[in-house]
Design an enzyme around this catalytic site. Structure first.
Site, PDB file in Angstrom:
ATOM      1  N   SER A 150       0.826  -1.198   0.000  1.00  0.00           N
ATOM      2  CA  SER A 150       0.000   0.000   0.000  1.00  0.00           C
ATOM      3  C   SER A 150       0.869   1.261   0.000  1.00  0.00           C
ATOM      4  CB  SER A 150      -0.959  -0.035   1.191  1.00  0.00           C
ATOM      5  OG  SER A 150      -1.897   0.997   1.112  1.00  0.00           O
ATOM      6  N   ASP A 302      -2.805   6.108  -3.927  1.00  0.00           N
ATOM      7  CA  ASP A 302      -1.625   5.466  -3.357  1.00  0.00           C
ATOM      8  C   ASP A 302      -1.097   4.387  -4.318  1.00  0.00           C
ATOM      9  OD1 ASP A 302      -3.567   3.527  -3.006  1.00  0.00           O
ATOM     10  OD2 ASP A 302      -2.990   3.015  -0.969  1.00  0.00           O
ATOM     11  N   ASP A 304      -1.046   1.142  -4.677  1.00  0.00           N
ATOM     12  CA  ASP A 304      -1.857   0.034  -5.191  1.00  0.00           C
ATOM     13  C   ASP A 304      -3.271   0.476  -5.562  1.00  0.00           C
ATOM     14  OD1 ASP A 304      -2.603   0.304  -2.461  1.00  0.00           O
ATOM     15  OD2 ASP A 304      -3.298  -1.768  -2.396  1.00  0.00           O
ATOM     16  N   ASP A 306      -5.890   1.784  -3.968  1.00  0.00           N
ATOM     17  CA  ASP A 306      -7.133   1.605  -3.215  1.00  0.00           C
ATOM     18  C   ASP A 306      -7.501   2.874  -2.445  1.00  0.00           C
ATOM     19  OD1 ASP A 306      -5.158   1.316  -1.279  1.00  0.00           O
ATOM     20  OD2 ASP A 306      -5.840  -0.632  -0.561  1.00  0.00           O
TER      21      ASP A 306
END
Length: 575
Positions: A150, A302, A304, A306
């Protein structure tokens, strides 16, 4: 000389056996000779599954992300799947982000699954986490994995596990899988791939996912309004560059300026101190471009994809980053309004939130006669709500950590569809002569003005973990009776599953699953939650305060008063 406990040495010595390759053994020998402190940190415990899966520093050892720790996870998961899906042809989907070693580790995970006679659908290159959740269901897989850490620093990586419904692991599967993993010896990992079972996927799934995102995130915005909205977008060197520009384009948004310096995926995140859209500094380049282009809205995601950060023009026409709670209530209200306008609200709908998010969410939902279900921190709990209540329609939901989910076609926080939704709301507001900021203030005027702040204390290493543990013990054994001159009237302890009314002394049971969270409620309506992070070496304090708001013109002074109240609470708690 650093003292290393016998049990740690036993772990170290087990990694100096032929089960582990020569490079691994040589590196460990070098650590023994030159860096015993690092050796101790690397082996003093096993990495654990937390709020968002397993996350940690990359390196060698049981407390690090490497081919052996992830291989063991995958072998245990493979064994478990064969037990619970007997006789079925097993399928998994795997995605990975822009981090160092993510692609290599994803192939290791694919190899182990295939060696266990499991069909693997592996993305050919980096993709957003929400696309993995979507692909898992689209391809009718039993399980999905994302290699990501993340928004953590560059030295981190991680391993998120998703189940058949597209949501992350929740009880009882999580405990059962962890038990299976813990029973394994590293020598039992099957690393030798069956390449015939590994299938690369890419554009074919992208097209379906992007079209689904457009269908779920579009709400009858006129093309003129779309053309008139000026957007700045940054992927912060992450995966969203593969889907968000195309999603906006297919939805009809052509006035999009991309921060080119941050468009190239890069695990070093060279232009930011932290690739976290929660941090205003991470969006500085995007905000500068917004000033240059006169943009109405800034979107940043961010690594990734999400989490999504949204910045908009305030009453003085300056760009201001919304916090996660503010973005969540704006998006939730918009969705509720759409359902209401279509006469689709009939008592069988709900929205979702979490125990550390703004208390405004239930108030907002109630105004539409819609239930707001509250769960533990993490979108896996919102996904579980959808699974547990199939008879109900899920409208949308979010949490304070800059995450939102639009409908249930993706079962995790989804920056792709949330980006489109934010642009839809902004475009429609602008067409009416309003702004997103004015829409937010109108909600505060109607439902009460809420202000939240998150304070995180980082405590790294063995000593830090012990310090965090002790802070929570102290808070439980010596609970506060007063915060900022306001009496504590209720304490919720989610580890003990007890809610206590301080005035009457009565205790009630909390039905939400156990978690190491403590929440204080005070007489003046303040809410203070304490929670160790499940994925980072941090303890987090979530503060929420509220008051009434009489008019648009009173907003700034009201907000300043609430900020001052939060400052006083932090000072009173020595934070």
């Amino acid at each position: 000389m650093i003292y290393i406990e016998p049990e740690i040495l036993e772990r170290v010595n087990s990694w100096l056996t032929p089960t582990f390759d020569k490079e691994t053994q040589d590196t460990i020998k070098d650590l023994i000779a030159t860096n015993p402190n690092e050796l101790k940190e690397s082996f003093y415990k096993d990495l654990e599954f937390g709020t968002g899966g397993m996350r940690g520093v990359m390196g060698l050892g049981t407390n690090r992300i490497n081919k052996y720790t992830l291989g063991k996870n995958t072998q245990g998961l493979s064994n478990y799947m064969h037990q619970v899906f007997k006789g079925e042809k097993l399928k998994v989907a795997i995605a990975f982000d822009c981090r160092h070693n993510s692609k290599t580790l994803a192939k290791v995970v694919a190899d182990v699954f295939s060696a266990n006679n499991i069909d693997v659908f592996l993305f050919e290159d980096l993709r957003p986490t929400p696309e993995l959740s979507f692909a898992l269901k689209h391809l009718d897989c039993h399980c999905g994995i994302v290699l990501t850490a993340s928004h953590n620093p560059p030295e981190y990586n991680g391993y998120k596990v998703y189940w058949q419904d597209g949501g992350q692991l929740v009880p009882p599967q999580d405990a059962e899988i962890i038990a299976e993993i813990n029973r394994l010896d590293y020598s039992e990992i099957k690393f030798k791939a069956n390449e015939d079972l590994i299938h690369l996927i890419g554009k074919d799934v992208d097209d379906v996912f992007i079209n689904a995102s457009v269908n779920n995130g579009s709400f009858n915005t006129s093309q003129e309004a779309k053309n008139d909205l000026k957007i700045v977008f940054t992927s912060l060197h992450g995966t969203s560059i593969t889907t968000i520009p195309e999603t906006l384009k297919r939805a009809g948004y052509n006035n999009v300026n991309i921060v080119e310096e941050q468009a190239e995926p890069n695990g070093d995140f060279p232009t930011v101190a932290s690739p976290n859209p929660e941090e205003p500094a991470a969006l500085k380049m995007a905000l500068d471009l917004a000033q240059e282009t006169g943009a109405d809205i800034v979107i940043g995601t961010d690594p990734d994809s999400d989490r999504v950060g949204v910045a908009i023009r305030d009453l003085d026409n300056n760009m201001k980053l919304l916090n996660g709670n503010q973005a969540m209530v704006i998006m939730t209200d918009f969705l509720l309004k759409q359902w209401q306008n279509q006469n689709k609200i009939n008592g069988n709908q709900f929205v979702g939130s979490t125990i550390v998010s703004t208390p405004m969410m239930p108030v907002l939902a109630n105004s539409y006669n819609v239930e707001c279900k509250i769960g533990l921190t993490g979108f896996k709990w919102i996904a579980k709500m959808i699974k547990d209540f199939p008879e109900l329609d899920f409208i949308g939901g979010g949490e304070e950590s800059f995450g939102f989910m639009v409908g249930d076609f993706v079962r995790d926080k989804d920056a792709v569809t949330a980006t489109l939704l934010a642009c839809e709301i902004a475009a429609q507001a602008k067409e009416r002569g309003s702004t997103l900021y004015k829409e937010l203030i109108a909600l505060y005027k109607e439902h009460g003005c809420y202000k939240e702040r998150l304070v995180s204390l980082t405590k790294k290493g063995i000593e830090g973990a012990q310090e965090i543990k002790q802070m929570m013990i102290d808070a439980r054994e010596n609970p506060l009776t007063e915060i900022n001159n306001s009496k504590v009237v209720r304490i919720e302890d989610y580890q003990l599953s007890i809610a206590k009314n301080i005035e009457t002394g009565r205790e009630g049971a909390l039905t939400i699953p156990k978690s190491n969270v403590l929440i204080y409620y005070t007489e003046d309506g303040s809410k203070i939650a304490l929670r160790p992070s499940g994925t980072e070496p941090k303890i987090k304090f979530y503060i929420s305060v509220n008051t009434t708001l009489d008019s648009l013109s009173a907003f700034e002074t009201t907000e300043q008063k609430l900020e001052a109240t939060i400052d006083s609470i932090l000072k009173d708690m020595n934070l």
